[in-house]
Design a protein around this motif. Sequence first.
Motif, PDB file in Angstrom:
ATOM      1  N   ARG A  41      47.461  43.076  31.243  1.00 23.67           N
ATOM      2  CA  ARG A  41      47.115  43.285  32.028  1.00 23.67           C
ATOM      3  C   ARG A  41      45.598  43.926  31.850  1.00 23.67           C
ATOM      4  O   ARG A  41      45.228  43.819  30.611  1.00 23.67           O
ATOM      5  CB  ARG A  41      47.286  44.168  33.319  1.00 23.67           C
TER       6      ARG A  41
ATOM      7  N   LYS B  41      41.107  44.903  38.874  1.00 22.62           N
ATOM      8  CA  LYS B  41      41.694  44.488  38.322  1.00 22.62           C
ATOM      9  C   LYS B  41      41.268  43.321  37.922  1.00 22.62           C
ATOM     10  O   LYS B  41      40.591  42.806  38.716  1.00 22.62           O
ATOM     11  CB  LYS B  41      42.756  44.687  38.954  1.00 22.62           C
TER      12      LYS B  41
ATOM     13  N   ARG C 140      43.839  40.156  39.431  1.00 23.59           N
ATOM     14  CA  ARG C 140      44.163  40.539  40.284  1.00 23.59           C
ATOM     15  C   ARG C 140      45.266  39.316  40.694  1.00 23.59           C
ATOM     16  O   ARG C 140      45.236  38.325  41.115  1.00 23.59           O
ATOM     17  CB  ARG C 140      43.672  40.380  41.470  1.00 23.59           C
TER      18      ARG C 140
ATOM     19  N   GLU D  88      48.697  42.260  45.047  1.00 21.65           N
ATOM     20  CA  GLU D  88      47.844  43.787  44.799  1.00 21.65           C
ATOM     21  C   GLU D  88      46.700  44.290  45.442  1.00 21.65           C
ATOM     22  O   GLU D  88      46.025  42.631  45.938  1.00 21.65           O
ATOM     23  CB  GLU D  88      47.600  43.293  42.744  1.00 21.65           C
ATOM     24  N   SER D  89      46.249  45.362  45.238  1.00 18.06           N
ATOM     25  CA  SER D  89      44.943  45.901  45.745  1.00 18.06           C
ATOM     26  C   SER D  89      43.929  45.215  44.139  1.00 18.06           C
ATOM     27  O   SER D  89      44.246  45.610  43.547  1.00 18.06           O
ATOM     28  CB  SER D  89      44.834  47.742  45.873  1.00 18.06           C
ATOM     29  N   ALA D  90      43.157  45.452  45.003  1.00 18.56           N
ATOM     30  CA  ALA D  90      41.507  45.237  44.018  1.00 18.56           C
ATOM     31  C   ALA D  90      41.014  46.273  43.155  1.00 18.56           C
ATOM     32  O   ALA D  90      40.988  45.546  42.385  1.00 18.56           O
ATOM     33  CB  ALA D  90      41.102  45.084  44.816  1.00 18.56           C
ATOM     34  N   TRP D  91      41.585  47.720  43.931  1.00 22.31           N
ATOM     35  CA  TRP D  91      40.923  48.478  42.816  1.00 22.31           C
ATOM     36  C   TRP D  91      41.684  50.058  42.926  1.00 22.31           C
ATOM     37  O   TRP D  91      42.362  49.774  43.612  1.00 22.31           O
ATOM     38  CB  TRP D  91      39.097  48.569  43.032  1.00 22.31           C
TER      39      TRP D  91
END
Length: 608
Positions: A565, A588, A591, A595-598
Amino acid sequence: MIKKQEHLLFNYRIIMVVLVLFFTAHGQWRVRRVNFEGNREFLRRELLSIMEMRPQWPFNRIRYTDFRLRSDLDIIEAVYRGNGFLSVSVDSEVDRDSSRNTVTIMITIEEGPQTLISDVTLITQKQVLDSTVLGKLSSASEKPLKNSYLIRDRRKLRELLAQRGYQETLVETDIEYDTLDNKAAVKFTIKEGPLIEVGEIELDGVEKLRSRALKRELSFERGDTLTLSKIRNSERRLYRTGLLSYAAIEPVLNDTTEQRFYLPDSAYKINVAVNEADFFRIQAGFGYGTDDGFRSSLRSSYSNLFRLGHKLTLSGRVSQKVQRGEMIYSTPWLFRLPLFFDGSVYYNRYNDPDVYVGVFDGLRLGLSHETDNNITLRTWAKWENVRSIEAPQDDKLPLEIPGNPTHSLGLSVNYDTRNDLFSPTNGIFTLFETEVAGMLDRKSNQFLKFRFDTRFYSNYRATLFFSSALRTGWINPYGRSEEAPVQEQFFAGGRRTVRGFRENHLAVQSDGDPLKGNFYVVANILDFRFPLFWWFEGALFLDAGNVWRNLGDIKTPEDFFRKIRWAAGPGLRVKTPLMVVRFDAGFKLDRRSGESAWEFHIDIGQPF
């Protein structure tokens, strides 16, 4: 009436002073810009850095005077001459803007030819050094004649002789110029002084310590030749004890500076001057992290038990996730051997329902030895009891885990050349560690564990800072243990590993809980810091890694890299006199759905 007049007179004087200061300041000329013409050897920013009247944006705060300009021109000319441009000329023109009360300065430089070295020779008294030394000097035939080279070479020659026992060496430089060919012949004249043998060793400044607590740290004894490496190693080992705030070693020569260069080779008294540190210390700290919230620590110690440098330490740490108390006893020498011994008893509580909740106490005994080439060898034995432990399972219910104790033996090798432990800017740190549990106790967990950690730090002109790190670990249960203890397994993600993910959530299970793995890899490929203003630094970073339940889950190298990742992002560092406050926003790069972007992280200290 008289008092009223005095009061009015006083106010009048104050007003006049303010008006005079205002009009005087308004009439001053300020430096708006400085331009250069004809400079090929040095860049504009390099020349500005040595000037007093370099412009300061945005308010043009630097005041212009003819005297200060002449001083700056003299400095520029001196720098050029120091780099071999002996016929350089520096002139200037000043353009004044009356509407803004500012000036623009144009500096014209005629560098002229650079003087080169025709040859370098050594003249010595005792013939300790031969002509092969010339190859180690910065000054050489056909190289530019630079003062910085000459200073560096004089220091190099003194160090070479000091390494052979000549601590009182005088090196003088003579230069013969050939102005027609722009050449210069350099001659180093060396007076070696006496070859110094260690005689009586005198300690100066010792009050509470026993003398043998310091003498055992010295790398020389009576009858040895006193070399520079022995002095430096001894001073480093004295500081390493933590018992001294100052240490310096030098021979005692009761003669004037000029006479000492003609003293005979002999044994001389060696003075070891020290200042004892404060043996009782209390340290308190606090901080905040986006993962564990507010945290605090308290540590008190006394480091001169029995007047031999034995140390007793009490420490505690409290945060939302970790509560830990520990008592440590340590001694720098064990049975007259240069082995550092430490023994500790501790209580530890870890409270993260997503990972595990456990209460532990134990005993740890360790032996270590730090060599003179920055390598530390360490071995230890640990007895840890599990008072309670539970971890989540897939249906979100707590899973009862057998609370087996862990009795283990470990060995580590550590290489450390970092220039600072808390905010390094140069050096290397490498650690290899192995641990075996359950060999001597049938009730203990049984596992074999390896860890590897390496970090690199560098900088460009102490302004731009680069660092990177690689960390990996593997744990393998054996014998009676079907799984490794949850508190020994690996997690990743968060403020100090891969910053695009929540703490310990780099790899997750199907229900979103963090994966507890037996193998992990984290690579902080780049952490780049650069100055902004005042205490503030900017940062850019690139992180990668993953956690696997078992090493066997990786089938091929392609499978390994496919599952890595990635995260990257910007950061901000606030370097206060007490600590470094760090803000990182990790995005990310790969992504996945859901999932959240950051992730945003706040922490104290550098990431690694």
